[in-house]
Design a protein around this motif. Structure first.
Motif, mmCIF file in Angstrom:
data_model
loop_
_atom_site.group_PDB
_atom_site.id
_atom_site.type_symbol
_atom_site.label_atom_id
_atom_site.label_comp_id
_atom_site.label_asym_id
_atom_site.label_seq_id
_atom_site.Cartn_x
_atom_site.Cartn_y
_atom_site.Cartn_z
ATOM 1 N N TYR A 187 -14.061 -11.856 29.693
ATOM 2 C CA TYR A 187 -14.127 -10.696 29.147
ATOM 3 C C TYR A 187 -13.901 -10.611 27.623
ATOM 4 O O TYR A 187 -13.208 -9.996 26.963
ATOM 5 C CB TYR A 187 -12.722 -9.788 29.744
ATOM 6 N N GLU A 215 -12.023 -2.226 43.857
ATOM 7 C CA GLU A 215 -12.620 -1.397 42.896
ATOM 8 C C GLU A 215 -13.805 -2.008 42.055
ATOM 9 O O GLU A 215 -13.344 -3.166 41.670
ATOM 10 C CB GLU A 215 -11.757 -0.423 42.244
ATOM 11 N N ARG A 249 -16.719 -1.430 38.938
ATOM 12 C CA ARG A 249 -17.374 -0.247 38.032
ATOM 13 C C ARG A 249 -18.536 0.152 38.496
ATOM 14 O O ARG A 249 -19.187 -0.517 38.910
ATOM 15 C CB ARG A 249 -17.503 -0.986 36.505
ATOM 16 N N SER A 285 -20.971 1.045 37.045
ATOM 17 C CA SER A 285 -22.202 0.361 36.079
ATOM 18 C C SER A 285 -22.412 -1.067 36.738
ATOM 19 O O SER A 285 -23.383 -1.613 36.336
ATOM 20 C CB SER A 285 -21.980 0.547 34.538
ATOM 21 N N ASN A 286 -21.526 -1.827 37.549
ATOM 22 C CA ASN A 286 -21.833 -3.050 37.593
ATOM 23 C C ASN A 286 -22.569 -3.370 38.960
ATOM 24 O O ASN A 286 -21.920 -3.647 40.191
ATOM 25 C CB ASN A 286 -20.036 -3.879 37.782
ATOM 26 N N TYR A 301 -11.168 5.743 36.124
ATOM 27 C CA TYR A 301 -10.239 4.876 36.829
ATOM 28 C C TYR A 301 -9.919 3.603 35.782
ATOM 29 O O TYR A 301 -8.928 3.307 35.892
ATOM 30 C CB TYR A 301 -10.820 4.001 37.988
ATOM 31 N N TYR A 302 -10.947 3.289 34.879
ATOM 32 C CA TYR A 302 -10.561 2.221 33.780
ATOM 33 C C TYR A 302 -10.075 3.072 32.648
ATOM 34 O O TYR A 302 -10.669 3.534 31.742
ATOM 35 C CB TYR A 302 -11.758 1.247 33.703
ATOM 36 N N ASP A 353 -11.885 2.550 28.932
ATOM 37 C CA ASP A 353 -13.176 3.377 28.429
ATOM 38 C C ASP A 353 -13.211 4.616 29.468
ATOM 39 O O ASP A 353 -14.430 5.356 29.271
ATOM 40 C CB ASP A 353 -14.484 2.730 28.458
ATOM 41 N N ASN A 354 -12.317 4.829 30.593
ATOM 42 C CA ASN A 354 -12.569 5.920 31.311
ATOM 43 C C ASN A 354 -13.698 5.842 32.287
ATOM 44 O O ASN A 354 -14.042 7.047 32.731
ATOM 45 C CB ASN A 354 -12.404 7.396 30.578
ATOM 46 N N GLU A 355 -14.244 4.563 32.277
ATOM 47 C CA GLU A 355 -15.383 4.404 33.386
ATOM 48 C C GLU A 355 -14.846 4.829 34.838
ATOM 49 O O GLU A 355 -13.647 4.370 35.033
ATOM 50 C CB GLU A 355 -15.964 3.202 33.123
ATOM 51 N N ASP A 356 -15.712 5.294 35.641
ATOM 52 C CA ASP A 356 -15.637 5.764 37.048
ATOM 53 C C ASP A 356 -15.667 4.162 37.855
ATOM 54 O O ASP A 356 -16.124 3.273 37.412
ATOM 55 C CB ASP A 356 -16.443 6.426 37.684
ATOM 56 N N ALA A 357 -14.648 4.302 38.757
ATOM 57 C CA ALA A 357 -14.861 3.059 39.607
ATOM 58 C C ALA A 357 -15.258 3.301 41.345
ATOM 59 O O ALA A 357 -14.938 4.493 41.551
ATOM 60 C CB ALA A 357 -13.317 2.400 39.907
#
Length: 199
Positions: free
Chosen positions: A63, A148, A150, A152-153, A174-175, A178-182
């Motif tokens: 990371y 969970e 991402r 985008s992953n 969820y994250y 950056d407030n990305e959805d899971a």
């Protein structure tokens, strides 16, 4: 970490268990080594407190120098969370290569984190770790394995689909960073048990 704590608290609220025995004390790996394509071996074991810094080292390599789960969080998981355990892999030089963390609460095995250092990616290590969690979940009479990922992953999602995970609900924002959805993904053990034993 906040979302994991919320999940854990909700599950534990409904638990009728009076005394918690550490799940890590009774589990065994199906295979305590992993063979790489070049015939080298990686050694696998259930992590203990001596492995905390190794887990952080893996996180930093995966990371960009960051540790999504910091030292206090990982140490707490290993030392105090009786529902949690980690599997960690080392190479022949005792260098940490990969790990997976999980919580076993009620009838659900929840994968909290999984990581393989970049130099060892695309060698099936993630698949090995996930299969070990599924095997342990079966032995512990869990009904499902969840995680969970991402949205985008797509690479990770493809791996989970290949292993038999199905889509669950979408978790908006969820994250925290950056407030990305899971996307929640679920592996139902009753339906997939025979498949895993044959693989």
């Amino acid at each position: 970490m906040k979302n994991f704590k919320q999940w854990f608290t909700e599950k534990l609220t409904y638990s009728k268990r009076k005394t918690l025995i550490p799940v890590s004390s009774g589990i065994k790996l199906r295979q305590n080594f992993y063979t790489l394509s070049d015939k080298r071996f990686l050694k696998a074991k259930i992590a203990d407190e001596r492995d905390v810094d190794h887990i952080l080292q893996i996180e930093k390599l995966c990371y960009n120098g960051h540790t999504p789960w910091d030292r206090i969080a990982v140490l707490h998981e290993i030392r105090y969370n009786k529902n949690a355990f980690y599997i960690i892999l080392h190479n022949e030089n005792e260098e940490p290569i990969a790990f997976v963390g999980a919580w076993f609460v009620m009838a659900e095995a929840h994968i909290t984190n999984i990581a393989t250092i970049p130099d060892y990616e695309k060698q099936g290590i993630g698949t090995y770790l996930l299969k070990e969690i599924i095997y342990i979940a079966e032995e512990e009479k869990m009904k499902k394995v969840t995680l969970e990922v991402r949205v985008s992953n797509h690479t990770a999602q493809s791996l989970y689909y290949t292993l038999g995970f199905k889509e669950g609900r979408l978790k908006k924002g969820y994250y925290a960073k950056d407030n990305e959805d899971a996307l929640e993904m679920i592996y139902l053990l009753d339906k997939n048990k025979r498949l895993m034993k044959e693989s």
